[in-house]
Design a protein around this motif. Sequence first.
Motif, PDB file in Angstrom:
ATOM      1  N   ARG A 145       0.899  -0.832  -0.165  1.00  0.00           N
ATOM      2  CA  ARG A 145       0.080  -0.239   0.174  1.00  0.00           C
ATOM      3  C   ARG A 145       0.575   1.289   0.163  1.00  0.00           C
ATOM      4  O   ARG A 145       1.985   0.992   0.612  1.00  0.00           O
ATOM      5  N   ILE A 146       0.416   2.213  -0.530  1.00  0.00           N
ATOM      6  CA  ILE A 146       1.342   3.277  -0.379  1.00  0.00           C
ATOM      7  C   ILE A 146       1.420   4.254   0.401  1.00  0.00           C
ATOM      8  O   ILE A 146       0.578   4.380   1.872  1.00  0.00           O
ATOM      9  N   ALA A 173      -5.946  -2.546   2.929  1.00  0.00           N
ATOM     10  CA  ALA A 173      -6.039  -1.656   3.696  1.00  0.00           C
ATOM     11  C   ALA A 173      -4.385  -0.991   3.967  1.00  0.00           C
ATOM     12  O   ALA A 173      -4.931  -0.865   5.880  1.00  0.00           O
ATOM     13  N   ALA A 174      -3.451  -2.067   3.610  1.00  0.00           N
ATOM     14  CA  ALA A 174      -2.850  -1.787   4.216  1.00  0.00           C
ATOM     15  C   ALA A 174      -1.863  -0.838   3.069  1.00  0.00           C
ATOM     16  O   ALA A 174      -2.285  -0.078   2.731  1.00  0.00           O
ATOM     17  N   SER A 206      -8.075  -6.343  11.262  1.00  0.00           N
ATOM     18  CA  SER A 206      -7.808  -6.136   9.482  1.00  0.00           C
ATOM     19  C   SER A 206      -7.263  -7.253   8.732  1.00  0.00           C
ATOM     20  O   SER A 206      -6.627  -8.120   9.311  1.00  0.00           O
ATOM     21  N   TYR A 207      -6.829  -7.210   7.623  1.00  0.00           N
ATOM     22  CA  TYR A 207      -5.694  -7.770   6.812  1.00  0.00           C
ATOM     23  C   TYR A 207      -5.217  -7.505   5.275  1.00  0.00           C
ATOM     24  O   TYR A 207      -6.003  -6.734   4.583  1.00  0.00           O
ATOM     25  N   ASP A 208      -4.441  -8.384   5.811  1.00  0.00           N
ATOM     26  CA  ASP A 208      -2.963  -7.195   4.401  1.00  0.00           C
ATOM     27  C   ASP A 208      -2.876  -8.118   3.778  1.00  0.00           C
ATOM     28  O   ASP A 208      -2.488  -9.002   4.101  1.00  0.00           O
ATOM     29  N   GLY A 219      -0.176 -12.660   3.124  1.00  0.00           N
ATOM     30  CA  GLY A 219      -0.470 -11.889   3.365  1.00  0.00           C
ATOM     31  C   GLY A 219      -0.743 -12.241   5.135  1.00  0.00           C
ATOM     32  O   GLY A 219      -0.716 -13.490   5.862  1.00  0.00           O
ATOM     33  N   SER A 220      -1.196 -11.036   6.201  1.00  0.00           N
ATOM     34  CA  SER A 220      -1.119 -11.323   6.929  1.00  0.00           C
ATOM     35  C   SER A 220      -2.838 -10.725   8.142  1.00  0.00           C
ATOM     36  O   SER A 220      -2.531  -9.544   7.184  1.00  0.00           O
TER      37      SER A 220
END
Length: 278
Positions: free
Chosen positions: A3-4, A23-24, A107-109, A134-135
């Motif tokens: 994600r930026i 979301a990351a 949340s999840y990335d 992912g995490s």
Amino acid sequence: MQRIAMAGAAGLLFVGAASQVHAAEPARYSGIQQDQSLPTNATDGGYEFTIGGGIGYSPRYMGSDEYRATPALNLALQTPIGVFVGLGGIGYRLSLPAGFFLSAALSYDGGRKDRAKGLDSGSDKLRGMGDIKGSVFTTLQAGYAIGDVAVVSVATDIPLTNRDRGNVYRFAVDGVIYKSAADSVGIGATAHFASGKYAQTYFGVSANQSLNSGYRQYAPGGGLYGVSLTANWTHKFTKHWSTTVAGGVMRYTGNASRSPIVFNKTNYQAAATLDYTF
């Protein structure tokens, strides 16, 4: 990075498909999505649910010089008991005296691919670098609301799965510079910090990665890795219908900016959604 890195209480959107929460990085920290864990003005009934969609434009990964257009989904829920759903995932906000607050969220990335694949974060320029898995992570946040004008906060994202990816930390100032019955304009500024593991995961190149990808070996170390500025404009057509236009710019600094996989030290992101609130 997926994600930026930019945060803030700016526009209301989840960039990417509904089935995959970006979301990351880059969407999460771009700040073009409103952080639902921050204090907001409650509606008369105490509940507020927003759903909408539109289009977003973002880099393929943090530091990429390639951009892509993606669908943008806006889904946000605020409740009078402190439970929220939004950019910070699903969480709980505890309001304290004198404008202070604490929040925690899950949340999840989705991580990062070493190839360009659909809506996933990644690029063919990362061939040989391997995928970042992912995490599931938790976001812990503390802050102070200055009336309904500004919020100062600190936050950290801690992975609960694939913990070797490391932690990130943020210091943010978000504010509303104009507000009327129909329009609201907000801005935000954030400093982004990384643990040593996180910096190595998203900006580093190990010996094995160097052999497979051809990039020089690089160990960036932790610390400040970027600063971001964001802005958003929301216009209400009616009590229920509105549109949000938001954007953000992220400047990578220090060791992160010297990474061989950072092809552009400045990344941009923008999105627009049409929303329904009830």
